[in-house]
Write a protein that holds these residues in place. Structure first.
Motif, mmCIF file in Angstrom:
data_model
loop_
_atom_site.group_PDB
_atom_site.id
_atom_site.type_symbol
_atom_site.label_atom_id
_atom_site.label_comp_id
_atom_site.label_asym_id
_atom_site.label_seq_id
_atom_site.Cartn_x
_atom_site.Cartn_y
_atom_site.Cartn_z
ATOM 1 N N ASN A 112 0.824 -1.213 0.000
ATOM 2 C CA ASN A 112 0.000 0.000 0.000
ATOM 3 C C ASN A 112 0.853 1.256 0.000
ATOM 4 O O ASN A 112 0.510 2.244 -0.651
ATOM 5 N N LEU A 113 1.970 1.230 0.728
ATOM 6 C CA LEU A 113 2.883 2.371 0.730
ATOM 7 C C LEU A 113 3.482 2.584 -0.656
ATOM 8 O O LEU A 113 3.536 3.715 -1.156
ATOM 9 N N LEU A 114 3.912 1.507 -1.295
ATOM 10 C CA LEU A 114 4.459 1.616 -2.653
ATOM 11 C C LEU A 114 3.432 2.200 -3.608
ATOM 12 O O LEU A 114 3.738 3.085 -4.418
ATOM 13 N N HIS A 115 2.204 1.724 -3.506
ATOM 14 C CA HIS A 115 1.119 2.220 -4.355
ATOM 15 C C HIS A 115 0.868 3.708 -4.099
ATOM 16 O O HIS A 115 0.722 4.498 -5.032
ATOM 17 N N LEU A 116 0.835 4.084 -2.828
ATOM 18 C CA LEU A 116 0.564 5.462 -2.449
ATOM 19 C C LEU A 116 1.650 6.406 -2.950
ATOM 20 O O LEU A 116 1.360 7.454 -3.532
ATOM 21 N N LEU A 117 2.908 6.013 -2.763
ATOM 22 C CA LEU A 117 4.018 6.887 -3.146
ATOM 23 C C LEU A 117 4.294 6.890 -4.645
ATOM 24 O O LEU A 117 4.957 7.783 -5.143
ATOM 25 N N SER A 118 3.779 5.907 -5.355
ATOM 26 C CA SER A 118 4.004 5.888 -6.797
ATOM 27 C C SER A 118 2.863 6.554 -7.563
ATOM 28 O O SER A 118 2.887 6.613 -8.787
ATOM 29 N N SER A 119 1.885 7.072 -6.850
ATOM 30 C CA SER A 119 0.767 7.765 -7.493
ATOM 31 C C SER A 119 1.273 9.044 -8.162
ATOM 32 O O SER A 119 1.952 9.854 -7.527
ATOM 33 N N PRO A 120 0.946 9.238 -9.437
ATOM 34 C CA PRO A 120 1.427 10.425 -10.142
ATOM 35 C C PRO A 120 0.620 11.688 -9.808
ATOM 36 O O PRO A 120 0.985 12.786 -10.213
ATOM 37 N N SER A 121 -0.453 11.542 -9.065
ATOM 38 C CA SER A 121 -1.352 12.664 -8.798
ATOM 39 C C SER A 121 -0.765 13.642 -7.781
ATOM 40 O O SER A 121 -0.330 13.253 -6.704
#
Length: 141
Positions: A112-121
């Protein structure tokens, strides 16, 4: 009046975010909790700075510090050992299963952290910063 530990404060904050369905702040609280399991002396501000700087190598290192592999082998070994009582044997099995569950949760938090920090938004970035500020302030109070 008793003072709460930072982990207790964090649990309260985390529950509020969960109840309010603020999943970004909730996930960030889970990251803090995971780090504090391994590095209890790490400050909330230091963790926050590492999240803002997207220092993923730090989190991967911390998450891997207490990782224990080979549960099936350990379960087999425990099952074949002789214990004084069935209760003692069951306690050992439950302990191993608890470690396995903890590691599964750790993996989920890491993903979840990886997903959150890789968000381009940029909106997500500002929500992360805002949530981190709230979490750090709450942990310091």
């Amino acid at each position: 009046m008793t003072t709460l530990s930072k982990s207790d404060k964090l649990k309260q904050i985390q529950q509020v975010y969960k109840n309010n369905e603020n999943w970004i702040a909730y996930e960030l609280c889970r990251v803090f909790a995971q780090v504090w399991q391994v590095a209890p002396d790490e400050s909330a501000l230091a963790i926050s700075n590492r999240i803002i700087s997207k220092d993923l190598s730090y989190f991967m290192f911390v998450f891997d510090l207490d990782t224990e592999k080979g549960y099936r082998e350990q379960l087999k070994e425990v099952s074949s050992q002789s214990f004084r009582s069935r209760r003692e044997w069951r306690q050992k099995i439950e302990e191993l299963e608890g470690k396995q569950k903890q590691e599964a949760e750790e993996e989920e938090v890491k993903e979840n952290l990886l997903h959150l920090l890789s968000s381009p938004s940029s909106d997500t970035d500002s929500q992360i910063r805002e949530s981190l500020l709230e979490i750090v302030k709450a942990c310091l109070c």
